[in-house]
Scaffold this active site. Structure first.
Site, PDB file in Angstrom:
ATOM      1  N   ASP A   1       0.830  -1.205   0.000  1.00 47.26           N
ATOM      2  CA  ASP A   1       0.000   0.000   0.000  1.00 47.26           C
ATOM      3  C   ASP A   1       0.869   1.262   0.000  1.00 47.26           C
ATOM      4  OD1 ASP A   1      -2.266   1.503   0.042  1.00 47.26           O
ATOM      5  OD2 ASP A   1      -2.855   0.988   2.086  1.00 47.26           O
ATOM      6  N   GLY A   2       0.337   2.318  -0.575  1.00 45.66           N
ATOM      7  CA  GLY A   2       1.002   3.620  -0.480  1.00 45.66           C
ATOM      8  C   GLY A   2       1.649   4.119  -1.760  1.00 45.66           C
ATOM      9  N   ASN A   3       1.421   3.431  -2.877  1.00 43.18           N
ATOM     10  CA  ASN A   3       2.009   3.875  -4.151  1.00 43.18           C
ATOM     11  C   ASN A   3       1.512   5.280  -4.530  1.00 43.18           C
ATOM     12  OD1 ASN A   3       3.094   1.345  -4.306  1.00 43.18           O
ATOM     13  ND2 ASN A   3       1.707   0.593  -5.891  1.00 43.18           N
TER      14      ASN A   3
ATOM     15  N   HIS B   1       2.785   3.494  -9.020  1.00 45.70           N
ATOM     16  CA  HIS B   1       2.604   2.051  -9.272  1.00 45.70           C
ATOM     17  C   HIS B   1       3.826   1.468  -9.974  1.00 45.70           C
ATOM     18  CE1 HIS B   1      -1.306   2.212  -7.641  1.00 45.70           C
ATOM     19  NE2 HIS B   1      -1.880   2.860  -8.635  1.00 45.70           N
TER      20      HIS B   1
ATOM     21  N   LEU C   1      11.707 -20.235  -4.592  1.00 49.41           N
ATOM     22  CA  LEU C   1      10.657 -19.374  -4.028  1.00 49.41           C
ATOM     23  C   LEU C   1       9.338 -19.537  -4.784  1.00 49.41           C
ATOM     24  CD1 LEU C   1      10.124 -16.753  -2.146  1.00 49.41           C
ATOM     25  CD2 LEU C   1      10.474 -15.477  -4.257  1.00 49.41           C
TER      26      LEU C   1
ATOM     27  N   ARG D   1       1.694  -5.006   6.096  1.00 43.01           N
ATOM     28  CA  ARG D   1       0.995  -3.968   5.330  1.00 43.01           C
ATOM     29  C   ARG D   1       1.785  -2.680   5.459  1.00 43.01           C
ATOM     30  NH1 ARG D   1      -5.290  -2.696   4.222  1.00 43.01           N
ATOM     31  NH2 ARG D   1      -4.922  -0.970   2.803  1.00 43.01           N
TER      32      ARG D   1
ATOM     33  N   GLU E   1       0.714 -13.623  12.169  1.00 44.74           N
ATOM     34  CA  GLU E   1       1.140 -12.422  12.867  1.00 44.74           C
ATOM     35  C   GLU E   1       0.997 -11.258  11.891  1.00 44.74           C
ATOM     36  OE1 GLU E   1       2.005 -12.267  15.991  1.00 44.74           O
ATOM     37  OE2 GLU E   1       2.022 -14.428  16.359  1.00 44.74           O
TER      38      GLU E   1
HETATM   39  C1  FPP Z   1      -1.882   0.273  -3.297  1.00 40.51           C
HETATM   40  O1  FPP Z   1      -1.412   1.598  -3.263  1.00 40.51           O
HETATM   41  C2  FPP Z   1      -1.352  -0.436  -4.419  1.00 40.51           C
HETATM   42  C3  FPP Z   1      -2.082  -1.002  -5.419  1.00 40.51           C
HETATM   43  C4  FPP Z   1      -3.558  -0.965  -5.471  1.00 40.51           C
HETATM   44  C5  FPP Z   1      -1.421  -1.659  -6.562  1.00 40.51           C
HETATM   45  C6  FPP Z   1      -0.285  -2.593  -6.227  1.00 40.51           C
HETATM   46  C7  FPP Z   1       0.453  -2.782  -7.480  1.00 40.51           C
HETATM   47  C8  FPP Z   1       1.771  -2.741  -7.624  1.00 40.51           C
HETATM   48  C9  FPP Z   1       2.757  -2.630  -6.515  1.00 40.51           C
HETATM   49  C10 FPP Z   1       2.281  -2.806  -9.033  1.00 40.51           C
HETATM   50  C11 FPP Z   1       3.111  -3.967  -9.339  1.00 40.51           C
HETATM   51  C12 FPP Z   1       2.478  -5.277  -9.248  1.00 40.51           C
HETATM   52  C13 FPP Z   1       2.776  -6.302 -10.085  1.00 40.51           C
HETATM   53  C14 FPP Z   1       2.246  -7.655  -9.820  1.00 40.51           C
HETATM   54  C15 FPP Z   1       3.628  -6.089 -11.279  1.00 40.51           C
HETATM   55  P1  FPP Z   1      -2.459   2.791  -3.435  1.00 40.51           P
HETATM   56  O2  FPP Z   1      -2.564   3.096  -4.866  1.00 40.51           O
HETATM   57  O3  FPP Z   1      -3.739   2.418  -2.773  1.00 40.51           O
HETATM   58  O4  FPP Z   1      -1.721   3.920  -2.670  1.00 40.51           O
HETATM   59  P2  FPP Z   1      -2.411   5.083  -1.812  1.00 40.51           P
HETATM   60  O5  FPP Z   1      -3.154   4.423  -0.690  1.00 40.51           O
HETATM   61  O6  FPP Z   1      -1.232   5.876  -1.331  1.00 40.51           O
HETATM   62  O7  FPP Z   1      -3.288   5.851  -2.744  1.00 40.51           O
END
Ligand code: FPP
Length: 242
Positions: free
Chosen positions: A21-23, A38, A132, A189, A208
């Protein structure tokens, strides 16, 4: 499994599940569009795979796209799907080179046909790898997964292949997308949120939990070690007494 990592004795979990989370916030801090976050998240994931393998983790399961994520803007969803496409394509040679087995969890019939085909190819061509195991949850929702498992079980009962008395926890587990994958020992998370958001609700029953404020694109080997350090201190009793 006990291992010495950088001179420190740590109890390394066999299976780690991650809510990446947090992208979006990572991109916003840089005045960049969410897609930029992302992309950085995908790079962090690539590194996390190498780190997990090197640290001795056997299963890494990540939440890439939830059944609720379709509610995001068309632009963001398209961007994510294109990232997944790229990943699915490049994952075959990379996984075979590194002996990684890949499985995709979630309801795939709602994905584009080319992606479904790419998922099938990837799973098939890496299924004999013994290193893995990397599980990617794509269009995954835990309740949806349980509902789909219940439908399969009901069909088997209807066809006389299974009797209601024989429906045990093991039978339910074996009908989930995670069949043959042990339950996660540790859930991580990132980004400060402290909830599981419909990720592996059945499988996380005894896991955990570790929450960190680090945003997913900043998650690195040290973050992994910090999470494992917390895990090492925990005393898992599974409802019993030690
Ligand atoms: C949550 O951050 C992240 C996602 C919904 C997407 C996760 C995807 C990736 C890490 C891309 C790569 C994955 C693969 C399998 C190639 P958010 O967008 O909810 O962040 P925010 O809460 O800060 O808005």
């Amino acid at each position: 499994m006990e291992r010495i990592i950088d001179g420190e004795k740590l109890n390394v979990p066999e299976h780690i599940a991650v809510i990446m989370d947090g992208n979006g916030r990572w991109a916003k801090k840089r005045f960049m569009p969410r897609g930029f976050g992302h992309k950085a998240g995908a790079d962090a994931l690539e590194q996390a795979l190498e780190d997990a393998d090197e640290l001795g983790i056997k299963y890494l399961t990540v939440y890439a796209f939830s059944t609720e994520n379709w509610k995001r803007s068309v632009e963001e969803v398209t961007g994510l799907m294109n990232l997944f496409r790229k990943f699915l394509e490049s994952a075959i040679p990379k996984s075979n080179k590194n002996n990684v087995r890949v499985r995709v969890l979630g309801e795939r019939s709602k994905l584009a046909p080319d992606m479904i085909k790419a998922i099938e190819n990837l799973e098939e061509s890496t299924k004999n790898n013994t290193g893995l195991q990397f599980n990617v949850a794509l269009n995954y929702g835990g309740r949806d997964e349980i509902a789909r498992a219940m439908k399969k079980i009901a069909e088997e009962v209807k066809d006389g292949k299974l009797s209601p008395e024989d429906i045990t926890e093991e039978v339910i587990s074996s009908h989930l997308d995670t069949w043959e994958i042990p339950d996660p020992d540790l859930l991580i998370r990132t980004s400060g949120e402290e909830r599981i958001s419909n990720f592996l609700p059945w499988q996380l029953a005894y896991s955990e939990f570790y929450f960190t404020d680090t945003l997913w694109p900043d998650f690195n080997r040290n973050s992994f070690i910090e999470a494992i350090r917390h895990y090492t201190k925990r005393d898992r009793r599974y409802g019993g007494v030690k």
